[in-house]
Design a protein around this motif. Structure first.
Motif, PDB file in Angstrom:
ATOM      1  N   UNK A  56       4.550  69.813  80.120  1.00  0.00           N
ATOM      2  CA  UNK A  56       5.647  70.039  78.883  1.00  0.00           C
ATOM      3  C   UNK A  56       6.387  71.252  78.770  1.00  0.00           C
ATOM      4  N   UNK A  57       5.691  72.366  79.290  1.00  0.00           N
ATOM      5  CA  UNK A  57       6.713  73.535  78.804  1.00  0.00           C
ATOM      6  C   UNK A  57       7.715  73.527  79.994  1.00  0.00           C
ATOM      7  N   UNK A  58       7.445  73.265  81.162  1.00  0.00           N
ATOM      8  CA  UNK A  58       8.227  73.649  82.406  1.00  0.00           C
ATOM      9  C   UNK A  58       9.470  72.434  82.195  1.00  0.00           C
ATOM     10  N   UNK A  59       8.865  71.377  81.772  1.00  0.00           N
ATOM     11  CA  UNK A  59      10.087  70.255  81.364  1.00  0.00           C
ATOM     12  C   UNK A  59      11.142  70.530  80.365  1.00  0.00           C
ATOM     13  N   UNK A  60      10.654  71.229  79.078  1.00  0.00           N
ATOM     14  CA  UNK A  60      11.421  71.572  78.183  1.00  0.00           C
ATOM     15  C   UNK A  60      12.380  72.680  78.588  1.00  0.00           C
ATOM     16  N   UNK A  61      11.762  73.887  79.382  1.00  0.00           N
ATOM     17  CA  UNK A  61      12.611  75.001  80.017  1.00  0.00           C
ATOM     18  C   UNK A  61      13.580  74.232  80.869  1.00  0.00           C
ATOM     19  N   UNK A  62      13.533  73.491  81.641  1.00  0.00           N
ATOM     20  CA  UNK A  62      14.470  72.922  82.611  1.00  0.00           C
ATOM     21  C   UNK A  62      15.519  71.819  81.847  1.00  0.00           C
ATOM     22  N   UNK A  63      14.926  71.328  80.844  1.00  0.00           N
ATOM     23  CA  UNK A  63      15.717  70.517  80.185  1.00  0.00           C
ATOM     24  C   UNK A  63      16.990  71.093  79.465  1.00  0.00           C
ATOM     25  N   UNK A  64      16.463  72.529  78.454  1.00  0.00           N
ATOM     26  CA  UNK A  64      17.415  73.269  77.993  1.00  0.00           C
ATOM     27  C   UNK A  64      18.426  73.922  79.030  1.00  0.00           C
ATOM     28  N   UNK A  65      18.033  74.431  80.466  1.00  0.00           N
ATOM     29  CA  UNK A  65      18.752  74.859  81.222  1.00  0.00           C
ATOM     30  C   UNK A  65      19.992  73.903  81.681  1.00  0.00           C
ATOM     31  N   UNK A  66      19.457  72.672  81.830  1.00  0.00           N
ATOM     32  CA  UNK A  66      20.378  71.663  82.267  1.00  0.00           C
ATOM     33  C   UNK A  66      21.630  71.445  81.272  1.00  0.00           C
ATOM     34  N   UNK A  67      21.012  71.189  80.011  1.00  0.00           N
ATOM     35  CA  UNK A  67      21.865  71.061  78.825  1.00  0.00           C
ATOM     36  C   UNK A  67      22.766  72.128  78.750  1.00  0.00           C
ATOM     37  N   UNK A  68      22.627  73.293  78.840  1.00  0.00           N
ATOM     38  CA  UNK A  68      23.325  74.443  78.591  1.00  0.00           C
ATOM     39  C   UNK A  68      24.192  74.430  79.768  1.00  0.00           C
ATOM     40  N   UNK A  69      23.688  74.361  80.878  1.00  0.00           N
ATOM     41  CA  UNK A  69      24.723  74.185  82.077  1.00  0.00           C
ATOM     42  C   UNK A  69      25.923  73.226  82.003  1.00  0.00           C
ATOM     43  N   UNK A 171      20.131  67.683  71.333  1.00  0.00           N
ATOM     44  CA  UNK A 171      21.506  68.261  71.200  1.00  0.00           C
ATOM     45  C   UNK A 171      21.421  68.550  69.693  1.00  0.00           C
ATOM     46  N   UNK A 172      21.099  67.827  68.768  1.00  0.00           N
ATOM     47  CA  UNK A 172      20.948  67.954  67.606  1.00  0.00           C
ATOM     48  C   UNK A 172      20.057  68.938  67.107  1.00  0.00           C
ATOM     49  N   UNK A 173      18.892  69.483  67.773  1.00  0.00           N
ATOM     50  CA  UNK A 173      18.216  70.724  67.806  1.00  0.00           C
ATOM     51  C   UNK A 173      18.732  71.804  68.014  1.00  0.00           C
ATOM     52  N   UNK A 213      29.780  76.650  71.327  1.00  0.00           N
ATOM     53  CA  UNK A 213      28.705  76.315  71.924  1.00  0.00           C
ATOM     54  C   UNK A 213      28.571  75.091  71.122  1.00  0.00           C
ATOM     55  N   UNK A 214      28.525  74.931  69.802  1.00  0.00           N
ATOM     56  CA  UNK A 214      28.457  73.536  69.174  1.00  0.00           C
ATOM     57  C   UNK A 214      29.453  72.529  69.789  1.00  0.00           C
ATOM     58  N   UNK A 215      30.779  73.031  69.759  1.00  0.00           N
ATOM     59  CA  UNK A 215      31.646  72.026  70.234  1.00  0.00           C
ATOM     60  C   UNK A 215      31.404  71.477  71.796  1.00  0.00           C
ATOM     61  N   UNK A 216      31.087  72.687  72.561  1.00  0.00           N
ATOM     62  CA  UNK A 216      30.583  72.148  73.745  1.00  0.00           C
ATOM     63  C   UNK A 216      29.423  71.193  73.926  1.00  0.00           C
ATOM     64  N   UNK A 217      28.432  71.319  73.067  1.00  0.00           N
ATOM     65  CA  UNK A 217      27.040  70.422  72.888  1.00  0.00           C
ATOM     66  C   UNK A 217      27.738  69.128  72.408  1.00  0.00           C
ATOM     67  N   UNK A 218      28.695  68.887  71.490  1.00  0.00           N
ATOM     68  CA  UNK A 218      29.408  67.729  71.027  1.00  0.00           C
ATOM     69  C   UNK A 218      29.953  67.115  71.937  1.00  0.00           C
ATOM     70  N   UNK A 219      30.972  67.731  72.820  1.00  0.00           N
ATOM     71  CA  UNK A 219      31.484  67.480  74.188  1.00  0.00           C
ATOM     72  C   UNK A 219      30.799  66.602  74.963  1.00  0.00           C
ATOM     73  N   UNK A 220      29.568  67.286  75.336  1.00  0.00           N
ATOM     74  CA  UNK A 220      28.808  66.856  76.226  1.00  0.00           C
ATOM     75  C   UNK A 220      27.981  65.289  75.883  1.00  0.00           C
TER      76      UNK A 220
END
Length: 562
Positions: A56-69, A171-173, A213-220
């Motif tokens: 779960x830890x490594x999955x959350x690590x990678x999920x945040x990385x991909x979302x940010x990218x 994304x909401x978080x 960053x908020x606007x980028x997340x909403x666009x994503x």
């Protein structure tokens, strides 16, 4: 050989080996924060996903990385591998939450199934042939049964809706974290700090970067509605090609899987549910509306607030409800909670308990459409922020200037019903409008200020900003008629919980007159049925809900409902 010469060669080789080892470990530890990982690193990462807790830890690590990218680099959104990685990291989280309720693969369910699908998904990115071969050997050797048979049962596309909802939640978080940081930085009032003070410029940049960053997340989020289904189709096609032995077609490498079994053909994605299952193939008798081939009726006692349901009688997006027993996830705010906030009306925020113009002597209770935290928010003149409002295709433009909005559209009609808690009778959907923030100095700001003072009953400081309330949507229980003709609680409810924004209705009318509310556009939701003009259940056939004491409605004409 000299004593000095010997250690030099050995140390060089040891140092080179240590450097390679460190770089390999670094790639495994950083996961998707590291680019261009090797096959062995991908395989090691896939195996880690099976370790309870650590997975779960490594999955959350990678999920945040991909979302940010994907948020920061819009060009990456055109690469299908990036979306596959996003899906891969979301799957374990949504399946762990669903637990035994999620459709399994063989004996795998919940978190274990999530780890399995994460490992398979990682193997489908770039160097999949080698990695998948290693994964099959690992699973066969560690008591997971016939790994190839399990792989044949994998259908990534079945998780489409859960993935879109899961991404929206993540994304909401992240948006909430960014807004929290932004509020803390704004509380420092960096504009008023001396220019020479260390950290002032960093604080100013931080406020701007948080908003960007908020606007980028909403666009994503908007892009994900289109790209996630495409990625799932690609994943099913790649896995099918690998199992069929056509590894080059799937991953552009030349390794094969020694299955010893006949390879299945790669099939197109099949739609879930069979909408024709209950259609009568024979022509109906003259005048018999109950025997029309496309007619599916669900006869119920007394009237309901919804006209469509699935075979179990469940309306779209609803959960079972037992009056007096079920505790809803998002209970409505009570008047006492609004009383603690209503002083903000004197500062220009909308009145959630304003007098009802259609019911003299009565007041609105708009506060009870919220749950949990209710926050006064503002957006300044000239902001690129936009708000969306879902509207019903069969209602006039008065609906376009309503009070309730969203920062982004729900993923589909099911999401609208389930998480925005919008009952069918309120909104059949089909279209939406967009609210844009007026530029600085526009004449509409004076009109809005006058309306603020009118609502407050006193002078309000002039500010060119839209002021609104924001918070989670409250759960909504459907109603039905009882034997006495009174409306009472039904057996279904909509959970709510999605953030919503409430604007003053009179201010929305002014903004519409000045052209800051756009003309209607199609939502193009896959679960909006043009023939019925309504959102229909996305899994399986849908039924018209007809009370036993009512006449069977006439057959619907083909094409759009007028």
């Amino acid at each position: 050989m000299s004593q000095a010469a010997l250690p030099a060669g050995i140390l060089d080789r040891v140092w080179d080996g240590a450097g390679d080892t460190w770089r390999w470990l670094r790639g495994v530890v950083l996961g998707e924060w590291e680019d261009q990982r090797s096959t062995s690193q991908i395989v090691a990462d896939a195996m880690v996903g099976f370790v309870p807790g650590l997975g779960s830890v490594v999955t959350l690590r990678d999920l945040i990385a991909v979302i940010v990218r994907l948020a920061r680099h819009p060009d990456k959104r055109e690469e299908v591998d990036e979306w596959i990685l996003l899906v891969v990291m979301l799957l374990p989280l949504i399946l762990a939450a669903a637990g035994a309720l999620a459709a399994g693969v063989g004996a795998l369910v919940g978190a274990e199934l999530g780890g399995f699908l994460r490992a398979v998904g990682l193997c489908l990115v770039k160097k999949g042939g080698v990695a998948l071969k290693t994964l099959v050997e690992f699973l066969n050797a560690h008591g997971y049964g016939n790994a190839v048979q399990a792989l044949r049962e994998v259908k990534f596309a079945r998780h489409k809706d859960a993935l879109v909802r899961g991404l929206n939640e993540q994304i909401d978080k992240l948006i909430e974290l960014a807004r929290g940081l932004q509020r803390r930085l704004q509380a420092l009032h960096p504009h008023s700090l001396p220019a020479w003070l260390p950290g002032r410029e960093a604080a100013l940049r931080g406020v701007h970067n948080c908003q960007a960053f908020i606007e980028q997340l909403q666009s994503l989020r908007e892009a994900a509605r289109r790209k996630i289904p495409e990625a799932l189709l690609e994943m099913d096609a790649r896995l099918g090609a690998l199992l069929a032995g056509d590894v080059r077609a799937a991953t552009h490498v030349t390794h094969t899987l020694p299955t010893g079994q006949a390879a299945p053909a790669v099939a197109r994605l099949e739609r879930s549910g069979d909408e024709t299952a209950l259609r009568n193939p024979h022509p109906p008798e003259p005048g018999n509306t109950r025997r029309l081939p496309e007619r599916r009726l669900l006869l119920v006692q007394h009237r309901r607030e919804y006209s469509l349901a699935d075979a179990s009688g469940r309306p779209v997006g609803a959960k079972p409800y037992v009056p007096g027993v079920t505790r809803v996830e998002n209970p409505a705010l009570q008047r006492v909670a609004w009383n603690a906030q209503k002083s903000k009306v004197q500062e220009g925020w909308p009145d959630l308990a304003a007098p009802n113009p259609n019911k003299p002597g009565r007041h609105n209770t708009d506060y009870d459409t919220f749950s949990g935290s209710l926050r006064p928010e503002r957006v300044s003149a000239g902001s690129p922020q936009t708000f969306k409002r879902l509207v019903s295709h069969d209602k006039d433009e008065v609906m376009d200037r309503g009070a309730f909005w969203n920062r982004e559209l729900p993923a589909d009609g099911h999401d609208m019903r389930a998480h925005s808690a919008i009952k069918e009778g309120w909104n059949k959907n089909g279209e939406y409008v967009e609210l844009r923030v007026p530029p600085r100095g526009h004449a509409v700001w004076k009109e809005l200020h006058a309306l603020q003072e009118q609502a407050a009953g006193r002078p309000v400081p002039y500010e060119e900003a839209l002021k609104f309330w924001e918070g989670p949507a409250a759960s909504q229980v459907y109603k039905k008629q009882n034997d006495q003709g009174r409306w009472v609680e039904d057996d279904w409810y909509l959970a709510g919980g999605k953030p919503q924004q409430f604007f003053d209705r009179e201010q929305m009318a002014a903004l519409q007159r000045h052209g800051f509310i756009t003309p209607r556009q199609k939502t193009n939701y896959p679960d909006f049925n043009a023939e019925t003009g309504n959102i229909v259940p996305r899994d399986g056939p849908w039924f018209e809900v007809v009370p036993l004491d009512a006449a069977v409605p006439p057959p619907r004409p083909t094409g759009n409902t007028p």
